[in-house]
Motif scaffolding. Structure first.
Motif, PDB file in Angstrom:
ATOM      1  N   LEU A 104       6.765  -2.192   5.742  1.00  0.00           N
ATOM      2  CA  LEU A 104       5.897  -3.151   5.057  1.00  0.00           C
ATOM      3  C   LEU A 104       4.457  -3.004   5.542  1.00  0.00           C
ATOM      4  O   LEU A 104       3.511  -3.088   4.761  1.00  0.00           O
ATOM      5  CB  LEU A 104       6.389  -4.579   5.290  1.00  0.00           C
ATOM      6  N   ARG A 105       4.282  -2.740   6.818  1.00  0.00           N
ATOM      7  CA  ARG A 105       2.941  -2.552   7.390  1.00  0.00           C
ATOM      8  C   ARG A 105       2.274  -1.315   6.781  1.00  0.00           C
ATOM      9  O   ARG A 105       1.086  -1.330   6.478  1.00  0.00           O
ATOM     10  CB  ARG A 105       3.059  -2.428   8.904  1.00  0.00           C
TER      11      ARG A 105
ATOM     12  N   ASP B  65      -1.658   0.465   0.027  1.00  0.00           N
ATOM     13  CA  ASP B  65      -2.495  -0.464  -0.736  1.00  0.00           C
ATOM     14  C   ASP B  65      -3.951   0.000  -0.825  1.00  0.00           C
ATOM     15  O   ASP B  65      -4.659  -0.381  -1.759  1.00  0.00           O
ATOM     16  CB  ASP B  65      -2.424  -1.883  -0.153  1.00  0.00           C
TER      17      ASP B  65
ATOM     18  N   SER C 143       1.322   4.576  -4.725  1.00  0.00           N
ATOM     19  CA  SER C 143       2.431   5.048  -3.895  1.00  0.00           C
ATOM     20  C   SER C 143       2.712   6.520  -4.151  1.00  0.00           C
ATOM     21  O   SER C 143       2.985   7.287  -3.219  1.00  0.00           O
ATOM     22  CB  SER C 143       3.679   4.206  -4.190  1.00  0.00           C
TER      23      SER C 143
ATOM     24  N   ARG D 205       2.891  -0.153   3.840  1.00  0.00           N
ATOM     25  CA  ARG D 205       2.568  -0.552   2.468  1.00  0.00           C
ATOM     26  C   ARG D 205       1.250  -1.329   2.436  1.00  0.00           C
ATOM     27  O   ARG D 205       0.372  -1.038   1.650  1.00  0.00           O
ATOM     28  CB  ARG D 205       3.713  -1.410   1.911  1.00  0.00           C
ATOM     29  N   ARG D 206       1.129  -2.308   3.311  1.00  0.00           N
ATOM     30  CA  ARG D 206      -0.063  -3.160   3.317  1.00  0.00           C
ATOM     31  C   ARG D 206      -1.302  -2.403   3.765  1.00  0.00           C
ATOM     32  O   ARG D 206      -2.367  -2.578   3.207  1.00  0.00           O
ATOM     33  CB  ARG D 206       0.145  -4.362   4.236  1.00  0.00           C
ATOM     34  N   GLN D 207      -1.181  -1.587   4.786  1.00  0.00           N
ATOM     35  CA  GLN D 207      -2.370  -1.001   5.388  1.00  0.00           C
ATOM     36  C   GLN D 207      -2.708   0.394   4.896  1.00  0.00           C
ATOM     37  O   GLN D 207      -3.833   0.835   5.074  1.00  0.00           O
ATOM     38  CB  GLN D 207      -2.223  -0.970   6.911  1.00  0.00           C
TER      39      GLN D 207
END
Length: 195
Positions: free
Chosen positions: A119-120, A127, A153, A122-124
């Motif tokens: 998830l990190r 994104d 992605s 994905r966010r950092q």
């Protein structure tokens, strides 16, 4: 956190990276990490609590380092920033190949203490790609209606796969050649009409 404690953590992260590079994640021990860092074993436990907590913090450190390089590369108008972003991803993998491989293999595993790393990323990281594609789309620089989340992605993954293959099979090839091929593909994808 004090500067001294942060410096100790950085030494432990660097030692962890070196140990993982030499022995793989499963072969790493707290004893060897502490020894490589020139610190007492208790220092690892004091700073992290245990091996899983150290690895979780280490992977977060790696993602933060990766995201920082991506942000530094993503400057200028959107299309120029996208090119800089792809270059930064290639550069990170060239400079931190073992860390990149580790992040790729470990962050997508489930049932691990550090699975939140996906998830990190994905966010950092991913994104950043999505945000730039949103800006390119807003300028009319790509096909309308393209899902920028999926496209972000995909561009991230395409560059990652190409970079790992480059570093494994053709490490003497200049980064700029790989970057140029990737950007031609990105431009083709963004401008292609639906069949």
């Amino acid at each position: 956190m004090s500067a001294r404690r942060e410096a100790t953590r950085q030494r432990l992260f660097q030692a962890t990276l070196e140990e993982v590079s030499a022995h793989g994640l499963d072969g790493v021990t707290v004893d060897r990490i502490a020894e490589r860092a020139g610190l007492a074993k208790g220092t690892v436990y004091y700073n992290f609590g245990g091996k899983n907590e150290l690895f979780s913090a280490f992977l977060e450190w790696g993602v933060d380092r990766f995201a920082a390089m991506l942000r530094e590369g993503a400057v200028g108008p959107p299309r120029e920033a996208l090119s800089g972003l792809v270059r930064a991803e290639l550069q990170f993998i060239a400079e931190y190949e073992d860390l990149a491989r580790l992040l790729l293999s470990e962050s997508w595993r489930t049932n691990q203490a550090w699975e939140a790393t996906a998830l990190r990323i994905r966010r950092q990281a991913i994104d950043v790609f999505t945000g730039l594609l949103d800006a390119v789309q807003a300028e009319g620089g790509m096909r309308p209606g393209l899902d920028t989340g999926v496209a972000g992605s995909a561009v991230f993954g395409m560059a990652l796969t190409a970079a790992l293959e480059w570093r494994t099979l053709d490490p003497d090839r200049p980064l700029e050649e790989v970057h140029a091929v990737l950007m031609r593909l990105v431009d083709d994808i963004l401008r292609a009409e639906r069949a």
